[in-house]
Design an enzyme around this catalytic site. Structure first.
Site, PDB file in Angstrom:
ATOM      1  N   PRO A   5       4.747  -8.396  41.663  1.00 55.12           N
ATOM      2  CA  PRO A   5       4.795  -7.373  40.616  1.00 55.12           C
ATOM      3  C   PRO A   5       4.416  -5.995  41.164  1.00 55.12           C
ATOM      4  O   PRO A   5       3.406  -5.859  41.849  1.00 55.12           O
ATOM      5  CB  PRO A   5       3.710  -7.848  39.650  1.00 55.12           C
ATOM      6  CG  PRO A   5       2.700  -8.526  40.531  1.00 55.12           C
ATOM      7  CD  PRO A   5       3.436  -9.056  41.745  1.00 55.12           C
ATOM      8  N   ASP A  28      16.865  -6.319  42.073  1.00 54.67           N
ATOM      9  CA  ASP A  28      16.762  -5.945  40.664  1.00 54.67           C
ATOM     10  C   ASP A  28      15.995  -4.646  40.470  1.00 54.67           C
ATOM     11  O   ASP A  28      15.339  -4.156  41.383  1.00 54.67           O
ATOM     12  CB  ASP A  28      15.995  -7.035  39.907  1.00 54.67           C
ATOM     13  CG  ASP A  28      16.889  -8.201  39.556  1.00 54.67           C
ATOM     14  OD1 ASP A  28      18.086  -8.115  39.829  1.00 54.67           O
ATOM     15  OD2 ASP A  28      16.364  -9.189  39.005  1.00 54.67           O
ATOM     16  N   LYS A  48      19.174  -5.091  36.039  1.00 60.45           N
ATOM     17  CA  LYS A  48      19.435  -5.156  34.602  1.00 60.45           C
ATOM     18  C   LYS A  48      18.212  -4.617  33.914  1.00 60.45           C
ATOM     19  O   LYS A  48      17.107  -4.950  34.259  1.00 60.45           O
ATOM     20  CB  LYS A  48      19.649  -6.597  34.147  1.00 60.45           C
ATOM     21  CG  LYS A  48      20.910  -7.203  34.621  1.00 60.45           C
ATOM     22  CD  LYS A  48      21.049  -8.601  34.091  1.00 60.45           C
ATOM     23  CE  LYS A  48      20.197  -9.564  34.872  1.00 60.45           C
ATOM     24  NZ  LYS A  48      20.327 -10.948  34.456  1.00 60.45           N
ATOM     25  N   GLY A  80       8.321 -10.130  40.611  1.00 56.55           N
ATOM     26  CA  GLY A  80       7.434 -11.249  40.286  1.00 56.55           C
ATOM     27  C   GLY A  80       7.842 -12.517  40.998  1.00 56.55           C
ATOM     28  O   GLY A  80       8.128 -12.530  42.188  1.00 56.55           O
ATOM     29  N   ASP A  81       7.869 -13.613  40.241  1.00 55.21           N
ATOM     30  CA  ASP A  81       8.343 -14.891  40.772  1.00 55.21           C
ATOM     31  C   ASP A  81       9.766 -15.109  40.247  1.00 55.21           C
ATOM     32  O   ASP A  81      10.042 -14.860  39.070  1.00 55.21           O
ATOM     33  CB  ASP A  81       7.432 -16.033  40.287  1.00 55.21           C
ATOM     34  CG  ASP A  81       7.909 -17.359  40.852  1.00 55.21           C
ATOM     35  OD1 ASP A  81       7.424 -17.737  41.939  1.00 55.21           O
ATOM     36  OD2 ASP A  81       8.781 -18.005  40.236  1.00 55.21           O
ATOM     37  N   MET A 160       8.430  -9.084  28.410  1.00 51.17           N
ATOM     38  CA  MET A 160       9.449  -8.321  27.668  1.00 51.17           C
ATOM     39  C   MET A 160       8.930  -8.032  26.270  1.00 51.17           C
ATOM     40  O   MET A 160       9.605  -8.249  25.260  1.00 51.17           O
ATOM     41  CB  MET A 160      10.784  -9.091  27.647  1.00 51.17           C
ATOM     42  CG  MET A 160      11.307  -9.353  29.048  1.00 51.17           C
ATOM     43  SD  MET A 160      12.676 -10.504  29.128  1.00 51.17           S
ATOM     44  CE  MET A 160      11.866 -12.009  29.672  1.00 51.17           C
ATOM     45  N   GLY A 189       2.288  -2.532  35.562  1.00 49.36           N
ATOM     46  CA  GLY A 189       1.128  -3.099  36.240  1.00 49.36           C
ATOM     47  C   GLY A 189       1.301  -3.076  37.757  1.00 49.36           C
ATOM     48  O   GLY A 189       2.426  -3.160  38.256  1.00 49.36           O
TER      49      GLY A 189
END
Ligand code: SAH
Length: 258
Positions: A5, A28, A48, A80-81, A160, A189
C-alpha cells in the site's frame, strides 16, 4: 504481484526481485510509479478508478495472455495484495486455461497495513479477535453489502469505502452496530498525503463529506479505533512521522472518547 500500500518501500523483497526481471509490467493506478523508474521493461498502465475505467478487465486479461504468448516475462502489478479485491482469480484462471505458467507474489494488503500505519491495530487482545475485510463497492444487482451482524469483538475494514458511505452506514445500524461505535477513515495511507478522520457510525457519512476525503480510502469500524489516540501519543516511529502531517489529522474529540 502485490506492490503493497502507498509507500514503495512496502513491496516484498521477492516482489522487488521479480520486478527487475520483467519484460513487461501491467500496473494499476494504486501502484507508486517510483517502483517502475529504473526498470528495463515495457510499462503498460491499465489502471482503473471508480467510475473511470481505463481498460476493461477482459482486455487486461487478454493482454496478459498476449504478452505471455510472445514469450515475455510479464508482471501484473497491483496495489496491496493481488488477491484482495484484485481480480487475481480471474486473471490466473485465464492463464491456467492456456497452460501459461504463473506465480502469485503476495503483497502487504492495505486492509491491515493502512489501519496499522494510522495507529489502529485491526486486532487487539480483549478488544477485537476477528477482522472482516469487505468491499463497500456495491454490485448493481445487489445493493446489500456482506456486512456481518454486529459483534463487539469484530473489526470491520471496508475497502472502497467513500463512494457508498451513505449506503453502508444505515446497513451497519440495521445489523445492530451502535450509532456511537467509532469509525476511522484513512485516505492515501502510507503516503505523504495520508489523512485520518475519526468519527462514529451515525456521523460517518456527514463527517466524511465535510472533511472532503479523497480516494483511495478505507474505513475501519470497531472498538480498536479508540486505541489510536493512545498509540499516537507515544508513537515515534519513522512511519508515523513520515506519513501523517499533524495538520492533516482530524479527530472529532467529542465522539471518540471511548
Ligand atoms: N488489493 C488491494 C485492495 C484493492 S481494492 C489491497 O490489498 O490493498 C482498492 C481499495 O483498497 C481502495 O478503494 C481503498 O479502500 C483501499 N486502499 C488501497 N490502498 C490504500 C491506501 N494507500 N490508503 C487507503 N486505502 C487504500
Amino acid at each position: 504481484m502485490g506492490a503493497g500500500p502507498g509507500d514503495p518501500e512496502l513491496i516484498t523483497l521477492r516482489g522487488w526481485r521479480v520486478l527487475q526481471q520483467a519484460d513487461v509490467v501491467l500496473y494499476d493506478s494504486l501502484v507508486d510509479t517510483r517502483l517502475l523508474e529504473d526498470l528495463d521493461a515495457e510499462l503498460v498502465f491499465v489502471g482503473k478508478r471508480c467510475g473511470n475505467h481505463h481498460m476493461p478487465q477482459e482486455e487486461i486479461t487478454e493482454l496478459l495472455v498476449h504478452f505471455a504468448f510472445e514469450g515475455k516475462r510479464v508482471v501484473r502489478l497491483k496495489g496491496g495484495d493481488p488477491t484482495v479485491f484484485g481480480r487475481t482469480g480471474e486473471e490466473a484462471l485465464r492463464l491456467a486455461q492456456f497452460g501459461i505458467p504463473f506465480e502469485i507474489v503476495p503483497g502487504v494488503s492495505s486492509a491491515v497495513a493502512v489501519p496499522a500505519l494510522a495507529g489502529i491495530p485491526v486486532t487487539h487482545r480483549g478488544l477485537a479477535d476477528a477482522v472482516c475485510v469487505l468491499s463497500a463497492h456495491r454490485q448493481e444487482h445487489d445493493p446489500e453489502l456482506s456486512i456481518p451482524l454486529y459483534h463487539p469483538r469484530t473489526t470491520l475494514v471496508l475497502l472502497m469505502a467513500l463512494q457508498t458511505v451513505e449506503t453502508w452506514t444505515p446497513q451497519l445500524l440495521a445489523r445492530g452496530y451502535p450509532a456511537d461505535l467509532p469509525v476511522a477513515f484513512v485516505c492515501a495511507g502510507a503516503t505523504e498525503r495520508q489523512r485520518v478522520v475519526v468519527t462514529t457510525v451515525s456521523r460517518a457519512a456527514a463527517d466524511a463529506q465535510a472533511a472532503g476525503l479523497g480516494s483511495p480510502a478505507l474505513a475501519v469500524v470497531g472498538r480498536v479505533v479508540g486505541l489510536r489516540d493512545r498509540l499516537a501519543a507515544c508513537e515515534r516511529t519513522a512511519h508515523w512521522r513520515r506519513y501523517e502531517h499533524p495538520r492533516q489529522v482530524e479527530t472529532r474529540e467529542e465522539v471518540c472518547a471511548l
